[in-house]
Design an enzyme around this catalytic site. Structure first.
Site, PDB file in Angstrom:
ATOM      1  CD  GLU A  45      13.805 -32.014 -24.460  1.00  0.00           C
ATOM      2  OE1 GLU A  45      14.131 -32.043 -25.428  1.00  0.00           O
ATOM      3  OE2 GLU A  45      13.355 -30.787 -24.137  1.00  0.00           O
ATOM      4  CG  HIS A  92      13.205 -29.819 -29.853  1.00  0.00           C
ATOM      5  ND1 HIS A  92      13.506 -31.007 -29.760  1.00  0.00           N
ATOM      6  CD2 HIS A  92      13.290 -29.267 -28.792  1.00  0.00           C
ATOM      7  CE1 HIS A  92      13.752 -31.387 -28.234  1.00  0.00           C
ATOM      8  NE2 HIS A  92      13.382 -29.986 -27.603  1.00  0.00           N
ATOM      9  CD  GLU A  93      14.119 -25.521 -27.919  1.00  0.00           C
ATOM     10  OE1 GLU A  93      13.364 -25.169 -27.068  1.00  0.00           O
ATOM     11  OE2 GLU A  93      14.900 -26.460 -27.906  1.00  0.00           O
ATOM     12  CG  HIS A 118      17.899 -32.813 -23.578  1.00  0.00           C
ATOM     13  ND1 HIS A 118      17.777 -32.109 -22.383  1.00  0.00           N
ATOM     14  CD2 HIS A 118      17.329 -32.230 -24.360  1.00  0.00           C
ATOM     15  CE1 HIS A 118      17.195 -30.998 -22.473  1.00  0.00           C
ATOM     16  NE2 HIS A 118      16.919 -31.136 -23.904  1.00  0.00           N
ATOM     17  CG  HIS A 125       9.748 -27.793 -25.728  1.00  0.00           C
ATOM     18  ND1 HIS A 125       9.414 -28.941 -24.911  1.00  0.00           N
ATOM     19  CD2 HIS A 125      10.934 -27.925 -26.057  1.00  0.00           C
ATOM     20  CE1 HIS A 125      10.554 -29.695 -24.930  1.00  0.00           C
ATOM     21  NE2 HIS A 125      11.544 -29.097 -25.429  1.00  0.00           N
TER      22      HIS A 125
HETATM   23 ZN   LIG Z   1      13.237 -29.493 -25.897  1.00  0.00          ZN
END
Ligand SMILES: [Zn+2]
Length: 326
Positions: free
Chosen positions: A171, A147-148, A249, A151
């Site tokens: 997100e 996930h990170e 989020h 980004h």
């Molecule tokens: Zn995120």
């Protein structure tokens, strides 16, 4: 309110210190996309540092590409997670690292003291050890790592901002590809996957499955004692518009659920046709204020080459979450 803010508001004593410090640190941390120049190459290159519980980045180098595992499990997990994510993007989409040009992936573990988060800061990954009461170490979760790192891909491919529906899309893309990396690593079909982000990240006895659920947004955690209640919507009628509930989020639940419904309807491996459609859509250069409906139409455009059945399944998914009207 984010999970951390909810915990900070309700929990007494044990973890207030670490969570408060994490929130302060998150506010202090800046996003610096242009920092640190790397030497692009065709092979992946990972560097993992140890912050030794300080907040100075990147820290002491502990493992570089092709070196064997060291005696620190967090270093090795950060190294492996970056490697799996890189391999996913390379083999599934033919992408060479986060920027598409072989950028080195730098990670720092043991960031701060009991730091309750993991983060891509625009230049590198940083991981906290968790407070040991509520949260486990953040390197334990491949989908969190993916996930990170995603980004970083989103930053390179889109102009998506971090507010409103565009922020929620930002997100959601990170969740979708985070989940796909995990599914790909375990060779799971859409039916076999758990569709949970960071399954088991909360330590017992906290009543929580994960941070988020793409299959059933709003069901990931519910612990009244801690004031924890997953408020992610799965439909536009429940879109959160107040600023209190961390809308970026929270509202990501809607496009997350559309992806899940589409992948489940098609069956098979979600990273194949559904993942490709989402990836191609992401790479069209989404605008800063792109809304859900615009994104949905772009996915339909990207789906056309897969035929009518695919387009119909995707249209149905966007209708089921209320982004497209019947
Ligand atoms: Zn995120």
């Amino acid at each position: 309110m984010s999970v951390l803010e909810s915990l900070q508001a309700h929990e007494s004593g044990r973890v207030r210190g670490p969570i408060g410090r994490t929130l302060d640190e998150m506010r202090r941390l800046e996003y610096h996309p242009a920092a640190r120049t790397d030497t692009p190459g065709s092979h992946q290159h990972r560097l993992v540092y140890d912050c030794e519980h300080q907040t100075r980045l990147p820290g002491t180098l502990r493992r570089r590409e092709a070196q064997p595992p060291c005696d620190d499990a967090d270093v090795n997990r950060a190294y492996d997670g970056a490697g799996t994510t890189h391999e996913f993007y390379r083999t599934v989409f033919g992408r060479n690292s986060l920027d598409g040009h072989g950028r080195h992936v730098i990670s720092s573990v043991h960031y701060g003291v009991q730091f309750d988060n993991a983060r891509w800061d625009g230049a590198q990954m940083l991981y906290g050890d968790g407070d040991g009461v509520v949260f486990k170490s953040f390197t334990r979760f491949l989908d969190v790592i993916a996930h990170e790192l995603t980004h970083g891909v989103i930053y390179n491919e889109t102009r998506l901002g971090y507010e409103g529906q565009a922020g929620a899309l930002n997100e959601s893309l990170a969740d979708v590809f985070g989940s796909l990396v995990k599914q790909w690593a375990h060779r799971q079909t859409a039916a076999q996957a758990d569709w949970l982000m960071a399954k088991g990240i909360f330590r017992p006895p906290i009543q929580a499955k994960a941070l988020r659920s793409l299959a059933a947004p709003g069901s990931a955690y519910n612990d009244k004692r801690l004031g924890l209640h997953d408020t992610q919507p799965a439909h536009m009628r429940d879109l959160v518009t107040d600023e209190i509930r961390d809308p970026v989020h929270t509202n990501s639940g809607i496009p997350n659920h559309a992806f899940y419904l589409f992948a489940k309807a098609l069956g098979g491996h979600a990273w194949e046709t559904p993942g490709r459609i989402w990836y191609d859509t992401m790479c069209t250069g989404l605008r800063e204020n792109c809304g859900f409906a615009t994104f949905a139409l772009q996915t339909l455009f990207a789906a056309e080459k897969y035929g009518t059945t695919t387009v119909e399944a995707l249209t149905r998914a966007w209708r089921l979450v209320g982004v497209l009207e019947d």
